[in-house]
Design a protein around this motif. Structure first.
Motif, PDB file in Angstrom:
ATOM      1  N   ALA A  42       0.845  -1.194   0.000  1.00 19.59           N
ATOM      2  CA  ALA A  42       0.000   0.000   0.000  1.00 19.59           C
ATOM      3  C   ALA A  42       0.883   1.248   0.000  1.00 19.59           C
ATOM      4  CB  ALA A  42      -0.924   0.010   1.211  1.00 19.59           C
ATOM      5  N   VAL A  43       0.322   2.330  -0.521  1.00 17.74           N
ATOM      6  CA  VAL A  43       1.048   3.598  -0.549  1.00 17.74           C
ATOM      7  C   VAL A  43       1.140   4.155   0.866  1.00 17.74           C
ATOM      8  CG1 VAL A  43       1.125   5.917  -1.547  1.00 17.74           C
ATOM      9  CG2 VAL A  43       0.013   4.055  -2.814  1.00 17.74           C
ATOM     10  N   VAL A  48      -0.317   9.187   8.597  1.00 20.24           N
ATOM     11  CA  VAL A  48      -1.258   9.436   9.707  1.00 20.24           C
ATOM     12  C   VAL A  48      -2.371   8.397   9.701  1.00 20.24           C
ATOM     13  CG1 VAL A  48      -3.010  11.051  10.566  1.00 20.24           C
ATOM     14  CG2 VAL A  48      -0.744  11.882   9.918  1.00 20.24           C
ATOM     15  N   LEU A  52      -2.876   5.509  12.521  1.00 20.56           N
ATOM     16  CA  LEU A  52      -4.139   5.405  13.262  1.00 20.56           C
ATOM     17  C   LEU A  52      -4.793   4.043  13.067  1.00 20.56           C
ATOM     18  CD1 LEU A  52      -5.895   8.834  12.654  1.00 20.56           C
ATOM     19  CD2 LEU A  52      -4.915   7.999  14.788  1.00 20.56           C
ATOM     20  N   VAL A 116      -8.173  21.674   7.979  1.00 20.81           N
ATOM     21  CA  VAL A 116      -7.950  20.319   8.477  1.00 20.81           C
ATOM     22  C   VAL A 116      -7.163  20.373   9.800  1.00 20.81           C
ATOM     23  CG1 VAL A 116      -6.769  18.124   8.038  1.00 20.81           C
ATOM     24  CG2 VAL A 116      -8.022  19.265   6.189  1.00 20.81           C
ATOM     25  N   THR A 126      -0.714  14.206   3.854  1.00 22.40           N
ATOM     26  CA  THR A 126      -0.509  14.588   2.456  1.00 22.40           C
ATOM     27  C   THR A 126      -1.852  14.725   1.744  1.00 22.40           C
ATOM     28  OG1 THR A 126      -0.395  12.284   1.705  1.00 22.40           O
ATOM     29  CG2 THR A 126       1.694  13.322   2.386  1.00 22.40           C
ATOM     30  N   ALA A 132      -7.157   9.710  -0.899  1.00 24.10           N
ATOM     31  CA  ALA A 132      -7.233   8.259  -1.109  1.00 24.10           C
ATOM     32  C   ALA A 132      -7.889   7.542   0.060  1.00 24.10           C
ATOM     33  CB  ALA A 132      -5.841   7.694  -1.366  1.00 24.10           C
ATOM     34  N   LEU A 182      -1.455   4.508  -7.884  1.00 19.61           N
ATOM     35  CA  LEU A 182      -0.820   5.605  -7.155  1.00 19.61           C
ATOM     36  C   LEU A 182      -1.398   6.922  -7.652  1.00 19.61           C
ATOM     37  CD1 LEU A 182       1.483   6.654  -5.271  1.00 19.61           C
ATOM     38  CD2 LEU A 182       2.944   6.668  -7.288  1.00 19.61           C
TER      39      LEU A 182
ATOM     40  N   TYR B  46      -5.071  14.023  19.053  1.00 18.00           N
ATOM     41  CA  TYR B  46      -5.853  15.157  19.524  1.00 18.00           C
ATOM     42  C   TYR B  46      -5.186  15.940  20.655  1.00 18.00           C
ATOM     43  CZ  TYR B  46      -9.912  14.408  16.641  1.00 18.00           C
ATOM     44  OH  TYR B  46     -10.746  14.331  15.563  1.00 18.00           O
TER      45      TYR B  46
HETATM   46  C1  LIG Z   1      -6.531  14.348  15.112  1.00 19.64           C
HETATM   47  C2  LIG Z   1      -6.895  14.288  13.655  1.00 19.64           C
HETATM   48  C3  LIG Z   1      -7.770  15.210  13.120  1.00 19.64           C
HETATM   49  C4  LIG Z   1      -8.103  15.185  11.767  1.00 19.64           C
HETATM   50  N1  LIG Z   1      -8.942  16.135  11.275  1.00 19.64           N
HETATM   51  C5  LIG Z   1      -9.221  16.147   9.948  1.00 19.64           C
HETATM   52  C6  LIG Z   1     -10.047  17.165   9.387  1.00 19.64           C
HETATM   53  O1  LIG Z   1     -10.510  18.077  10.076  1.00 19.64           O
HETATM   54  N2  LIG Z   1     -10.299  17.138   8.048  1.00 19.64           N
HETATM   55  C7  LIG Z   1      -9.769  16.162   7.226  1.00 19.64           C
HETATM   56  O2  LIG Z   1      -9.986  16.217   6.012  1.00 19.64           O
HETATM   57  N3  LIG Z   1      -9.003  15.166   7.739  1.00 19.64           N
HETATM   58  C8  LIG Z   1      -8.712  15.138   9.067  1.00 19.64           C
HETATM   59  N4  LIG Z   1      -7.915  14.142   9.580  1.00 19.64           N
HETATM   60  C9  LIG Z   1      -7.649  12.944   8.765  1.00 19.64           C
HETATM   61  C10 LIG Z   1      -6.442  12.940   7.855  1.00 19.64           C
HETATM   62  O3  LIG Z   1      -6.597  13.919   6.838  1.00 19.64           O
HETATM   63  C11 LIG Z   1      -6.392  11.526   7.240  1.00 19.64           C
HETATM   64  O4  LIG Z   1      -6.058  10.583   8.226  1.00 19.64           O
HETATM   65  C12 LIG Z   1      -5.489  11.376   6.027  1.00 19.64           C
HETATM   66  O5  LIG Z   1      -5.949  10.315   5.248  1.00 19.64           O
HETATM   67  C13 LIG Z   1      -4.031  11.157   6.391  1.00 19.64           C
HETATM   68  O6  LIG Z   1      -3.216  11.333   5.257  1.00 19.64           O
HETATM   69  P1  LIG Z   1      -1.735  10.711   5.200  1.00 19.64           P
HETATM   70  O7  LIG Z   1      -1.027  11.312   4.038  1.00 19.64           O
HETATM   71  O8  LIG Z   1      -1.068  10.819   6.503  1.00 19.64           O
HETATM   72  O9  LIG Z   1      -2.150   9.226   4.911  1.00 19.64           O
HETATM   73  P2  LIG Z   1      -1.545   7.783   4.889  1.00 19.64           P
HETATM   74  O10 LIG Z   1      -1.779   7.142   6.193  1.00 19.64           O
HETATM   75  O11 LIG Z   1      -0.171   7.749   4.347  1.00 19.64           O
HETATM   76  O12 LIG Z   1      -2.550   7.188   3.804  1.00 19.64           O
HETATM   77  C14 LIG Z   1      -3.943   7.145   3.975  1.00 19.64           C
HETATM   78  C15 LIG Z   1      -4.540   6.218   2.899  1.00 19.64           C
HETATM   79  O13 LIG Z   1      -4.333   6.746   1.596  1.00 19.64           O
HETATM   80  C16 LIG Z   1      -3.510   5.886   0.808  1.00 19.64           C
HETATM   81  N5  LIG Z   1      -2.604   6.763   0.059  1.00 19.64           N
HETATM   82  C17 LIG Z   1      -1.761   7.711   0.581  1.00 19.64           C
HETATM   83  N6  LIG Z   1      -1.155   8.394  -0.399  1.00 19.64           N
HETATM   84  C18 LIG Z   1      -1.609   7.878  -1.568  1.00 19.64           C
HETATM   85  C19 LIG Z   1      -1.335   8.155  -2.935  1.00 19.64           C
HETATM   86  N7  LIG Z   1      -0.488   9.128  -3.317  1.00 19.64           N
HETATM   87  N8  LIG Z   1      -1.959   7.397  -3.884  1.00 19.64           N
HETATM   88  C20 LIG Z   1      -2.819   6.406  -3.532  1.00 19.64           C
HETATM   89  N9  LIG Z   1      -3.120   6.107  -2.252  1.00 19.64           N
HETATM   90  C21 LIG Z   1      -2.527   6.834  -1.282  1.00 19.64           C
HETATM   91  C22 LIG Z   1      -2.830   4.984   1.798  1.00 19.64           C
HETATM   92  O14 LIG Z   1      -2.460   3.738   1.234  1.00 19.64           O
HETATM   93  C23 LIG Z   1      -3.888   4.849   2.867  1.00 19.64           C
HETATM   94  O15 LIG Z   1      -4.868   3.922   2.482  1.00 19.64           O
HETATM   95  C24 LIG Z   1      -7.560  14.169  10.931  1.00 19.64           C
HETATM   96  C25 LIG Z   1      -6.690  13.211  11.467  1.00 19.64           C
HETATM   97  C26 LIG Z   1      -6.342  13.275  12.818  1.00 19.64           C
HETATM   98  C27 LIG Z   1      -5.401  12.256  13.353  1.00 19.64           C
END
Ligand SMILES: Cc1cc2nc3c(=O)[nH]c(=O)nc-3n(C[C@H](O)[C@H](O)[C@H](O)COP(=O)(O)OP(=O)(O)OC[C@H]3O[C@@H](n4cnc5c(N)ncnc54)[C@H](O)[C@@H]3O)c2cc1C
Lengths: 315, 171
Positions: A42-43, A48, A52, A116, A126, A132, A182, B46
């Motif tokens: 998985a990507v 985050v 989680l 966010v 990201t 995604a 991707l 949080y």
């Molecule tokens: C305390 C807290 C508060 C939050 N509040 C908000 C909010 O107010 N609004 C909001 O919108 N979100 C909120 N979020 C959620 C956050 O935006 C998501 O958890 C988000 O998906 C995390 O992105 P990441 O890049 O860290 O993801 P990752 O954990 O890296 O990926 C998340 C998913 O997307 C896939 N993925 C990642 N990058 C790609 C790519 N380039 N191509 C294909 N698949 C991909 C991964 O395989 C996985 O399934 C909050 C999270 C937390 C912990």
């Protein structure tokens, strides 16, 4: 150099709620795609969501994560020769929210990314990971739905394809992002010449401080020289099947006035199905969808006319 | 099976063999390295109690995947201060009594440390925004903000301007 080694299986470690994953760091986009074609891969965007997910009992856990933050094709905000802005999928939301090039053209996207969580979390998350995750409560996809953005997607087999939002957000079987694919970049449309265009995002937080939205609405309004609506796009998140683009074509060509805003807000409230949760009952949210649609459209029109910024007041 | 993870921790290069690179940095700090100054609160991003500084920026270590800190610079509350005494941010919290039970304090201190490394004279809004990411269930934030203002007034900017904090410029 200090070496601190944890003995394999030593009792001092945290209880591992799930089997360990492997991180396979790709040196190129092609290598990333090849890695992602393997079973259980998985990507890894900001990580985050994956971090989680350790708290969840999901049956299908990835065994290999492929971090993509270091790939140049997925990094940063660029304006193309055609004026279209492309945002790499690995760009942190904090950078999206701070990009002046985006704020000038599409404040709706700037505001959605900036709404966010907190800055601390926006630095990790990201844009690609946010999209995604397929979560109707996420903010940026609501703005991208109102804008009609394009997603550039790649897979080891099948090359590159372009999906448009909101279709791209649907399940894989309905034309959305497929497993193993991707998300490389998000391309925002240009602002049409000839029409004054404005956009705005409104997120209603019941507690008044950062959290997921109770109701969130994105609006894009285009006006001609006589003040008639040439474009009306309204998208609503945190509703069933969301984000939902509210069909407003029937109102195009009419004068953009309080009556038009009222009709559009009614269409948003009647055309979406929010759900009960800790942030409010479905009935309450329906009323708030009407109210926040009004506010988002009104602000977008102010911006189209250049009659100034009418921020805040959403708490 | 364990995998080696190398990064800079509190100004020293470390190598730690982790069972799971997908674990949060918080767990590696507390369980594998025994650095329990970083507190584990909500574990879902949080509360801010677990805030550490990675490459000069404050992040909740419960959301920071450990495998992604390979080669990066991590600072925890244990890295502050030194033979000369407390870090000026810590000093300000002591002077202004900016804590009661103290559980959220390391998170507050690291978040403010990162802010001051980046901007030695933040305005009130930036101070409030920074404090916004940390829950305190004892106080009303009044003394925490007093401490933050005192830290700014004492010129608590990074005594080591070549340090990680000086690298990142706010855009
Ligand atoms: C305390 C807290 C508060 C939050 N509040 C908000 C909010 O107010 N609004 C909001 O919108 N979100 C909120 N979020 C959620 C956050 O935006 C998501 O958890 C988000 O998906 C995390 O992105 P990441 O890049 O860290 O993801 P990752 O954990 O890296 O990926 C998340 C998913 O997307 C896939 N993925 C990642 N990058 C790609 C790519 N380039 N191509 C294909 N698949 C991909 C991964 O395989 C996985 O399934 C909050 C999270 C937390 C912990």
């Amino acid at each position: 150099m200090t070496t601190l080694a944890a003995e394999a299986g030593s009792g001092g470690g945290a209880p591992a709620p799930r089997p360990p994953v492997a991180l396979a760091v790709p040196r190129s986009l092609d290598e990333a795609l090849a890695l992602l074609a393997q079973d259980g891969a998985a990507v890894l965007g900001g990580g985050v969501g994956h971090t989680l997910a350790r708290h969840h009992r999901a049956p299908d856990r990835p065994s290999t994560l492929v971090p993509v933050a270091g790939l140049p094709a997925l990094a940063g905000v660029r304006t193309g020769p055609d004026g279209r802005i492309t945002v790499g999928a690995a760009t942190p939301l904090d950078d999206c929210a701070k990009a002046a090039a985006i704020a000038r053209v599409w404040p709706v996207f700037t505001e959605a990314c900036g709404s966010v969580a907190t800055g601390r979390i926006r630095r990790l998350v990201t844009l690609g990971g946010n999209i995604a995750a397929h979560d109707d409560a996420h903010d940026p996809p609501v703005a991208l739905t109102a804008l009609g953005a394009d997603l550039t997607v790649r897979a080891a087999r099948g090359g590159s394809r372009t999906l448009s939002v909101p279709e791209a957000l649907r399940p894989a079987a309905d034309g959305g992002l497929r497993p193993g694919e991707l998300l490389v970049a998000v391309t925002l449309p240009t602002r049409p010449r000839g029409a004054a265009t404005g956009s705005a995002y409104r997120k209603y937080l019941v507690r008044g401080v950062w959290e997921y939205a109770c109701v969130h609405v994105a609006a894009v309004v285009g006006l001609d020289g006589e003040g008639r609506a040439t474009r009306l796009s309204l998208a609503v998140g945190s509703v069933e099947g969301g984000p939902v683009a509210v069909p407003l074509d029937g109102l195009l060509g009419g004068r953009f006035d309080a009556d038009l805003v009222e009709e559009a807000a009614r269409a948003a409230a009647s055309g979406t199905r929010p759900y009960d949760d800790v942030k409010g009952s479905a009935a309450y949210k329906t009323r708030m969808i009407g109210e926040f649609s009004r506010r988002a459209l009104t602000e977008a029109a102010h911006r189209a006319r250049g009659t100034g910024h009418h921020a805040g007041g959403d708490r | 099976m364990s995998v080696p993870l190398r990064f800079r921790l509190n100004h020293e290069d470390v190598e730690v063999h982790v069972q799971d690179p997908g674990a949060p940095l918080l767990d590696v700090l507390r369980h594998d390295l025994g650095l329990t100054g970083t507190k584990s609160g909500c574990e879902i991003g949080y509360c801010g109690a677990c805030t550490v500084v990675v490459d000069g920026r404050a992040v909740p270590s419960c959301l920071q995947m450990a495998g992604l800190v390979e080669g990066r610079d991590v600072q925890t509350v244990e890295g502050l201060g030194g033979p000369e005494g407390l870090d000026p941010v810590q000093r300000a919290f002591v002077d202004k009594a900016g804590f009661q039970c103290g559980f959220c304090t390391p998170g507050h201190i690291m978040a403010l440390r990162a802010l001051l490394d980046e901007d030695p004279a933040p305005d009130e809004e930036r101070l409030r925004e920074t404090v916004d990411g940390n829950y305190c269930r004892c106080t009303g934030y009044v003394k925490i903000l007093d401490s933050a203002r005192a830290a700014v007034a004492s010129g608590a900017a990074n005594p080591d301007p070549g340090g990680a904090g000086a690298r990142e410029e706010e855009r």
